[in-house]
Design a protein around this motif. Structure first.
Motif, PDB file in Angstrom:
ATOM      1  N   THR A  25      20.345 -85.071 -19.674  1.00  0.00           N
ATOM      2  CA  THR A  25      20.915 -85.177 -18.331  1.00  0.00           C
ATOM      3  C   THR A  25      19.993 -84.485 -17.338  1.00  0.00           C
ATOM      4  OG1 THR A  25      23.125 -85.081 -19.295  1.00  0.00           O
ATOM      5  CG2 THR A  25      22.974 -84.765 -16.923  1.00  0.00           C
ATOM      6  N   LEU A  26      19.751 -85.172 -16.222  1.00  0.00           N
ATOM      7  CA  LEU A  26      18.994 -84.599 -15.106  1.00  0.00           C
ATOM      8  C   LEU A  26      20.011 -84.162 -14.066  1.00  0.00           C
ATOM      9  CD1 LEU A  26      16.319 -87.438 -14.821  1.00  0.00           C
ATOM     10  CD2 LEU A  26      16.025 -85.193 -15.901  1.00  0.00           C
ATOM     11  N   VAL A  27      20.144 -82.857 -13.859  1.00  0.00           N
ATOM     12  CA  VAL A  27      21.122 -82.318 -12.916  1.00  0.00           C
ATOM     13  C   VAL A  27      20.372 -81.845 -11.684  1.00  0.00           C
ATOM     14  CG1 VAL A  27      22.921 -80.593 -12.531  1.00  0.00           C
ATOM     15  CG2 VAL A  27      22.600 -81.570 -14.818  1.00  0.00           C
ATOM     16  N   GLN A  28      20.762 -82.393 -10.536  1.00  0.00           N
ATOM     17  CA  GLN A  28      20.105 -82.068  -9.273  1.00  0.00           C
ATOM     18  C   GLN A  28      21.083 -81.331  -8.369  1.00  0.00           C
ATOM     19  OE1 GLN A  28      18.698 -85.488  -7.105  1.00  0.00           O
ATOM     20  NE2 GLN A  28      18.430 -84.330  -5.231  1.00  0.00           N
ATOM     21  N   PHE A  29      20.702 -80.137  -7.934  1.00  0.00           N
ATOM     22  CA  PHE A  29      21.472 -79.399  -6.937  1.00  0.00           C
ATOM     23  C   PHE A  29      20.852 -79.679  -5.580  1.00  0.00           C
ATOM     24  CE2 PHE A  29      22.687 -77.282 -10.760  1.00  0.00           C
ATOM     25  CZ  PHE A  29      24.004 -76.903 -10.529  1.00  0.00           C
TER      26      PHE A  29
END
Length: 112
Positions: A28-32
């Motif tokens: 998973t690529l989690v972007q804030f």
């Protein structure tokens, strides 16, 4: 991706409950992000493109202002910040700023 490599020491595993969406089967690529962050828009395009190229990888964008408890727990200080999670939800890579596509693909290689 610029920033920290490997487990970031938080000991957290991020799943659907923490992320607000289903993580990918493989990674998973989690972007804030934040509302007025120009590099966040370009980062969104890059991560969505890479997630679309690699089966079992999801891209989840989190509004940092709406999820302050998670931001604090993870030590997020700037947007965009990207976390690469493995299938178990462990953080294997962290980067701050707009990533290059090649760097995202390389970081995924560590996660899958």
């Amino acid at each position: 991706m610029r920033g920290h490599e490997g487990d970031d020491g938080t000991g957290l595993r991020l799943g659907a409950r923490e992320l607000g969406a289903e993580p990918g089967e493989r990674a998973t690529l989690v972007q804030f992000s934040s509302a007025f962050c120009q590099p966040c828009r370009a980062t969104r395009r890059i991560l969505a493109e890479v997630a679309g190229m690699v089966e079992g990888v999801a891209h989840i964008e989190i509004d940092a202002e709406e999820r302050l408890e998670l931001v604090r727990a993870l030590g997020i200080e700037k947007t965009p910040t990207v976390l690469v999670l493995d299938a178990a939800g462990r953080i294997v890579r962290r980067g701050v700023g707009m990533p290059r596509t090649a760097d995202v693909i390389a970081a995924l290689g560590e996660a899958v």
